[in-house]
Write a protein that holds these residues in place. Structure first.
Motif, PDB file in Angstrom:
ATOM      1  N   PRO A 220       0.814  -1.221   0.000  1.00 10.93           N
ATOM      2  CA  PRO A 220       0.000   0.000   0.000  1.00 10.93           C
ATOM      3  C   PRO A 220       0.847   1.271   0.000  1.00 10.93           C
ATOM      4  O   PRO A 220       0.487   2.276  -0.615  1.00 10.93           O
ATOM      5  CB  PRO A 220      -0.832  -0.120   1.282  1.00 10.93           C
ATOM      6  CG  PRO A 220      -0.853  -1.588   1.575  1.00 10.93           C
ATOM      7  CD  PRO A 220       0.462  -2.110   1.111  1.00 10.93           C
ATOM      8  N   ARG A 221       1.995   1.211   0.688  1.00 11.84           N
ATOM      9  CA  ARG A 221       2.910   2.351   0.734  1.00 11.84           C
ATOM     10  C   ARG A 221       4.308   1.904   0.308  1.00 11.84           C
ATOM     11  O   ARG A 221       4.832   0.912   0.799  1.00 11.84           O
ATOM     12  CB  ARG A 221       2.972   2.944   2.134  1.00 11.84           C
ATOM     13  CG  ARG A 221       1.696   3.638   2.557  1.00 11.84           C
ATOM     14  CD  ARG A 221       1.897   4.342   3.887  1.00 11.84           C
ATOM     15  NE  ARG A 221       0.716   5.070   4.306  1.00 11.84           N
ATOM     16  CZ  ARG A 221       0.648   5.834   5.388  1.00 11.84           C
ATOM     17  NH1 ARG A 221       1.718   5.933   6.197  1.00 11.84           N
ATOM     18  NH2 ARG A 221      -0.465   6.470   5.698  1.00 11.84           N
ATOM     19  N   ALA A 222       4.897   2.649  -0.596  1.00  5.25           N
ATOM     20  CA  ALA A 222       6.204   2.285  -1.117  1.00  5.25           C
ATOM     21  C   ALA A 222       7.287   2.360  -0.052  1.00  5.25           C
ATOM     22  O   ALA A 222       8.321   1.687  -0.161  1.00  5.25           O
ATOM     23  CB  ALA A 222       6.570   3.185  -2.288  1.00  5.25           C
ATOM     24  N   THR A 223       7.081   3.154   0.966  1.00  6.90           N
ATOM     25  CA  THR A 223       8.120   3.352   1.985  1.00  6.90           C
ATOM     26  C   THR A 223       8.038   2.356   3.132  1.00  6.90           C
ATOM     27  O   THR A 223       8.830   2.421   4.066  1.00  6.90           O
ATOM     28  CB  THR A 223       8.014   4.772   2.555  1.00  6.90           C
ATOM     29  OG1 THR A 223       6.685   4.979   3.058  1.00  6.90           O
ATOM     30  CG2 THR A 223       8.317   5.809   1.484  1.00  6.90           C
ATOM     31  N   THR A 224       7.077   1.432   3.072  1.00  8.31           N
ATOM     32  CA  THR A 224       6.909   0.431   4.132  1.00  8.31           C
ATOM     33  C   THR A 224       7.002  -0.970   3.545  1.00  8.31           C
ATOM     34  O   THR A 224       6.252  -1.318   2.641  1.00  8.31           O
ATOM     35  CB  THR A 224       5.558   0.600   4.845  1.00  8.31           C
ATOM     36  OG1 THR A 224       5.437   1.936   5.342  1.00  8.31           O
ATOM     37  CG2 THR A 224       5.430  -0.383   5.999  1.00  8.31           C
TER      38      THR A 224
ATOM     39  N   ASN B 226      11.496  -0.932   1.023  1.00 10.19           N
ATOM     40  CA  ASN B 226      11.028   0.448   1.163  1.00 10.19           C
ATOM     41  C   ASN B 226      11.705   1.391   0.164  1.00 10.19           C
ATOM     42  O   ASN B 226      11.969   2.558   0.452  1.00 10.19           O
ATOM     43  CB  ASN B 226      11.236   0.948   2.590  1.00 10.19           C
ATOM     44  CG  ASN B 226      12.701   0.851   3.011  1.00 10.19           C
ATOM     45  OD1 ASN B 226      13.545   0.426   2.241  1.00 10.19           O
ATOM     46  ND2 ASN B 226      12.973   1.268   4.253  1.00 10.19           N
ATOM     47  N   ASN B 227      11.963   0.861  -1.031  1.00 11.67           N
ATOM     48  CA  ASN B 227      12.561   1.657  -2.097  1.00 11.67           C
ATOM     49  C   ASN B 227      11.452   2.369  -2.865  1.00 11.67           C
ATOM     50  O   ASN B 227      10.664   1.758  -3.582  1.00 11.67           O
ATOM     51  CB  ASN B 227      13.360   0.750  -3.041  1.00 11.67           C
ATOM     52  CG  ASN B 227      14.165   1.535  -4.049  1.00 11.67           C
ATOM     53  OD1 ASN B 227      13.874   2.686  -4.332  1.00 11.67           O
ATOM     54  ND2 ASN B 227      15.177   0.887  -4.611  1.00 11.67           N
TER      55      ASN B 227
ATOM     56  N   LEU C 121       6.509  -2.058  -5.515  1.00 11.07           N
ATOM     57  CA  LEU C 121       6.279  -3.213  -6.389  1.00 11.07           C
ATOM     58  C   LEU C 121       7.433  -4.217  -6.287  1.00 11.07           C
ATOM     59  O   LEU C 121       8.596  -3.829  -6.235  1.00 11.07           O
ATOM     60  CB  LEU C 121       6.135  -2.737  -7.833  1.00 11.07           C
ATOM     61  CG  LEU C 121       5.595  -3.739  -8.864  1.00 11.07           C
ATOM     62  CD1 LEU C 121       4.136  -4.045  -8.584  1.00 11.07           C
ATOM     63  CD2 LEU C 121       5.756  -3.159 -10.270  1.00 11.07           C
ATOM     64  N   MET C 122       7.084  -5.512  -6.272  1.00 11.12           N
ATOM     65  CA  MET C 122       8.096  -6.565  -6.244  1.00 11.12           C
ATOM     66  C   MET C 122       7.563  -7.774  -7.007  1.00 11.12           C
ATOM     67  O   MET C 122       6.401  -8.157  -6.865  1.00 11.12           O
ATOM     68  CB  MET C 122       8.428  -6.974  -4.808  1.00 11.12           C
ATOM     69  CG  MET C 122       9.451  -8.097  -4.696  1.00 11.12           C
ATOM     70  SD  MET C 122      11.058  -7.686  -5.393  1.00 11.12           S
ATOM     71  CE  MET C 122      11.609  -6.426  -4.202  1.00 11.12           C
ATOM     72  N   ASP C 123       8.425  -8.389  -7.840  1.00  9.45           N
ATOM     73  CA  ASP C 123       8.044  -9.624  -8.524  1.00  9.45           C
ATOM     74  C   ASP C 123       9.254 -10.535  -8.649  1.00  9.45           C
ATOM     75  O   ASP C 123      10.396 -10.090  -8.588  1.00  9.45           O
ATOM     76  CB  ASP C 123       7.430  -9.342  -9.900  1.00  9.45           C
ATOM     77  CG  ASP C 123       8.345  -8.534 -10.803  1.00  9.45           C
ATOM     78  OD1 ASP C 123       9.442  -9.011 -11.113  1.00  9.45           O
ATOM     79  OD2 ASP C 123       7.954  -7.423 -11.204  1.00  9.45           O
ATOM     80  N   TYR C 124       8.989 -11.826  -8.809  1.00  8.03           N
ATOM     81  CA  TYR C 124      10.062 -12.805  -9.013  1.00  8.03           C
ATOM     82  C   TYR C 124       9.462 -14.075  -9.585  1.00  8.03           C
ATOM     83  O   TYR C 124       8.240 -14.204  -9.748  1.00  8.03           O
ATOM     84  CB  TYR C 124      10.823 -13.058  -7.708  1.00  8.03           C
ATOM     85  CG  TYR C 124      10.243 -14.127  -6.813  1.00  8.03           C
ATOM     86  CD1 TYR C 124      10.927 -15.305  -6.572  1.00  8.03           C
ATOM     87  CD2 TYR C 124       8.996 -13.949  -6.199  1.00  8.03           C
ATOM     88  CE1 TYR C 124      10.410 -16.277  -5.746  1.00  8.03           C
ATOM     89  CE2 TYR C 124       8.484 -14.918  -5.370  1.00  8.03           C
ATOM     90  CZ  TYR C 124       9.188 -16.079  -5.156  1.00  8.03           C
ATOM     91  OH  TYR C 124       8.656 -17.038  -4.332  1.00  8.03           O
TER      92      TYR C 124
END
Length: 273
Positions: A162-166, A194-195, A201-204
């Motif tokens: 929900p938040r990019a910084t968390t 937190n980038n 967003l993260m995927d793998y």
């Protein structure tokens, strides 16, 4: 009229005046007509001429016909001969899917089932709330009870916090079901950092490989299903085999598609005539 001269030794041997030779027959139909079981004590040579004895081929080569009127030739096989007691690849089944699973995304809590066992029923919610990847379903028949089935499942997994910084995370598991029963399973975890540059967003790529031994003879129905075990934030977007709604073009269903490969390997046996 053709003249026939008969010569009897241990069997019937006939010669036509036009040089046709028959062994075990009085009416040869070709230059050499053998009616019986031949025995070769040395090499077989083909392609000879009046000045060349012909080729005996190389070790392991087979004789291949070149059609009527042409001498056969020795050829090397690209596949090895199978001997009794070995295993042979009978069939491979490959399927892909770009629809994936989005029903485990934001607003959906994990089922908090932390353990599965081989034989769990896919419809038993006490063993987890499984969601199928419909495009990977496959059906095939096993004809030899001594076999090996190799499963190779691969898919893209993506989440967005929900938040990019968390930083947030999701624990999940995917499994292979044969005739509705679990036969292979692997849990995993995906986490964001937190980038802010990645926007949460993260995927793998998730992979499950397994070999099942001696699957019973008969029709087998294979399905792939996954479930969410837990999440640090229920509002995190989470998808399997496709991109999240707010990927903003960073990924798509093609780059995250699911694939399933099934190799059916059976024990080699030969029947006596």
């Amino acid at each position: 009229m053709k003249k026939i001269i008969y010569c009897f030794a241990t069997g019937l041997l006939s010669f036509y005046a036009n040089a046709q030779v028959g062994i075990g027959t009085s009416k040869p139909k070709s230059m050499l007509d053998v009616n019986g079981k031949p025995t070769l004590r040395k090499e077989l040579r083909v392609g000879g001429t009046s000045t060349d004895v012909g080729s005996a081929g190389l070790n392991g080569q087979v004789l291949v016909s070149q059609g009527e009127g042409r001498a056969p030739v020795w050829k090397s096989l690209n596949v090895s001969f199978m001997e009794e007691g070995q295993y042979k690849l009978i069939n491979s089944y490959l399927s892909s899917d770009q629809i994936g699973i989005k029903d485990l995304s934001n607003g959906v809590a994990g089922d908090n089932v932390n353990k599965n066992s081989v034989g769990d029923d896919i419809t038993d919610t006490s063993k987890g709330k499984w969601v199928k990847i419909a495009g990977l379903a496959n059906s095939f028949e096993i004809k030899n009870g001594k076999n090996r089935l190799t499963y190779q499942f691969q898919t893209g997994v993506e989440m967005k916090a929900p938040r990019a910084t968390t930083s947030q995370n999701v624990r999940f598991v995917c499994g292979v079901f044969r005739n509705g029963k679990l036969v292979a399973v692997r849990p995993d975890r995906i986490a964001t950092n937190n980038n802010t540059e990645k926007g949460g967003l993260m995927d793998y790529i998730f992979t499950l490989s397994y070999t099942e031994l001696n699957v019973p003879v008969g029709v087998q129905n294979l399905e792939i299903a996954c479930r969410k075990i837990s999440t640090s934030n229920a509002q995190s977007q989470f998808t399997i085999g496709r991109d999240v709604e707010d990927s903003n073009g960073a990924s798509n269903a093609f780059t995250l598609e699911s694939t399933m490969k099934i190799d059916v390997i059976e024990y080699v046996t030969y029947k006596s005539n």
